[in-house]
Design a protein around this motif. Structure first.
Motif, PDB file in Angstrom:
ATOM      1  N   ILE A   1       0.856  -1.183   0.000  1.00  0.00           N
ATOM      2  CA  ILE A   1       0.000   0.000   0.000  1.00  0.00           C
ATOM      3  C   ILE A   1       0.893   1.234   0.000  1.00  0.00           C
ATOM      4  CG2 ILE A   1      -1.738   1.288   1.287  1.00  0.00           C
ATOM      5  CD1 ILE A   1      -2.601  -1.385   2.490  1.00  0.00           C
ATOM      6  N   ALA A   2       0.658   2.116  -0.932  1.00  0.00           N
ATOM      7  CA  ALA A   2       1.407   3.363  -0.981  1.00  0.00           C
ATOM      8  C   ALA A   2       0.717   4.373  -0.078  1.00  0.00           C
ATOM      9  CB  ALA A   2       1.468   3.893  -2.411  1.00  0.00           C
ATOM     10  N   TYR A   3       1.434   4.860   0.898  1.00  0.00           N
ATOM     11  CA  TYR A   3       0.866   5.842   1.807  1.00  0.00           C
ATOM     12  C   TYR A   3       1.832   6.994   1.968  1.00  0.00           C
ATOM     13  CZ  TYR A   3       3.968   3.871   5.323  1.00  0.00           C
ATOM     14  OH  TYR A   3       5.064   3.445   5.995  1.00  0.00           O
ATOM     15  N   ASN A   4       1.312   8.107   2.384  1.00  0.00           N
ATOM     16  CA  ASN A   4       2.121   9.299   2.591  1.00  0.00           C
ATOM     17  C   ASN A   4       2.571   9.298   4.039  1.00  0.00           C
ATOM     18  OD1 ASN A   4       3.293  11.779   2.643  1.00  0.00           O
ATOM     19  ND2 ASN A   4       1.483  12.919   2.040  1.00  0.00           N
ATOM     20  N   ASP A   5       3.845   9.083   4.273  1.00  0.00           N
ATOM     21  CA  ASP A   5       4.344   9.007   5.639  1.00  0.00           C
ATOM     22  C   ASP A   5       4.721  10.369   6.205  1.00  0.00           C
ATOM     23  OD1 ASP A   5       6.508   9.372   4.021  1.00  0.00           O
ATOM     24  OD2 ASP A   5       7.748   7.845   4.968  1.00  0.00           O
ATOM     25  N   ARG A   6       4.456  11.419   5.457  1.00  0.00           N
ATOM     26  CA  ARG A   6       4.723  12.757   5.964  1.00  0.00           C
ATOM     27  C   ARG A   6       3.497  13.266   6.703  1.00  0.00           C
ATOM     28  NH1 ARG A   6       6.238  16.754   2.018  1.00  0.00           N
ATOM     29  NH2 ARG A   6       7.104  17.798   3.803  1.00  0.00           N
TER      30      ARG A   6
ATOM     31  N   THR B   1      -0.001  15.457   7.408  1.00  0.00           N
ATOM     32  CA  THR B   1      -1.202  15.773   6.656  1.00  0.00           C
ATOM     33  C   THR B   1      -1.126  17.222   6.201  1.00  0.00           C
ATOM     34  OG1 THR B   1      -2.451  14.254   8.039  1.00  0.00           O
ATOM     35  CG2 THR B   1      -3.715  15.851   6.747  1.00  0.00           C
TER      36      THR B   1
END
Length: 161
Positions: free
Chosen positions: A115-120, A122
């Motif tokens: 799963i590609a998620y944004n780890d930065r 919000t």
């Protein structure tokens, strides 16, 4: 002389190869006496499963009748990121009324999905200030020092500082 040089080279070679040995870490459910795969459908209940295997790693978010036992093995070589070598997930579904095991499913590393998620952080609306704008933001506004006609919190009437 030759023996000491050969011994030093051999010691350096052994030291270099031992530094490249992977560091293996085990996390999650560790089966000691019984395995989750040994749970029998239609015979075991919640109490027998808990007595044999212990508490589950995770209980389903939406249904309390699905338990998961999760275990994984990671390897790390030198300064590289750890790599998951093996992952086992066993899900056990119970009947709501009778609490008897309805299904036992086993999933491995190949069953998972990346799963590609944004780890930065919000993103928020608005404007981001630079360091200079933050440091020099109040210069020239006159808000740094109190004026004489204003009452400063913590001061008494007629008190001049």
């Amino acid at each position: 002389m030759f023996r000491s040089v050969a011994f030093a080279a051999l010691a350096a070679g052994l030291l270099a190869t031992s530094a490249c040995a992977p560091i293996t870490t085990y996390s999650g459910f560790q089966a000691i006496d019984a395995s989750p795969k040994e749970v029998k459908v239609g015979e075991d209940t919640k109490s027998t499963v808990r007595a044999r295997l212990g508490s589950p790693s995770v209980v389903s978010t939406f249904e309390d009748d699905v338990w998961f036992y999760i275990a994984q093995v990671k390897e790390k070589i030198a300064f590289r990121k750890p790599v998951v070598v093996n992952r086992e997930v066993v899900s056990i579904r119970f009947n709501e009324e009778t609490e008897v095991v309805e299904a036992v499913n086993q999933y491995g590393l190949e069953d998972g999905k990346v799963i590609a998620y944004n780890d930065r952080e919000t993103p928020t609306r608005g404007r981001e200030l630079t360091i200079l704008e933050q440091l020099l933001g109040n210069v020239g506004r006159g808000g740094m020092l109190p004026r004489d006609d204003e009452t400063v919190p913590g001061s008494r009437p007629g008190d001049r500082r």
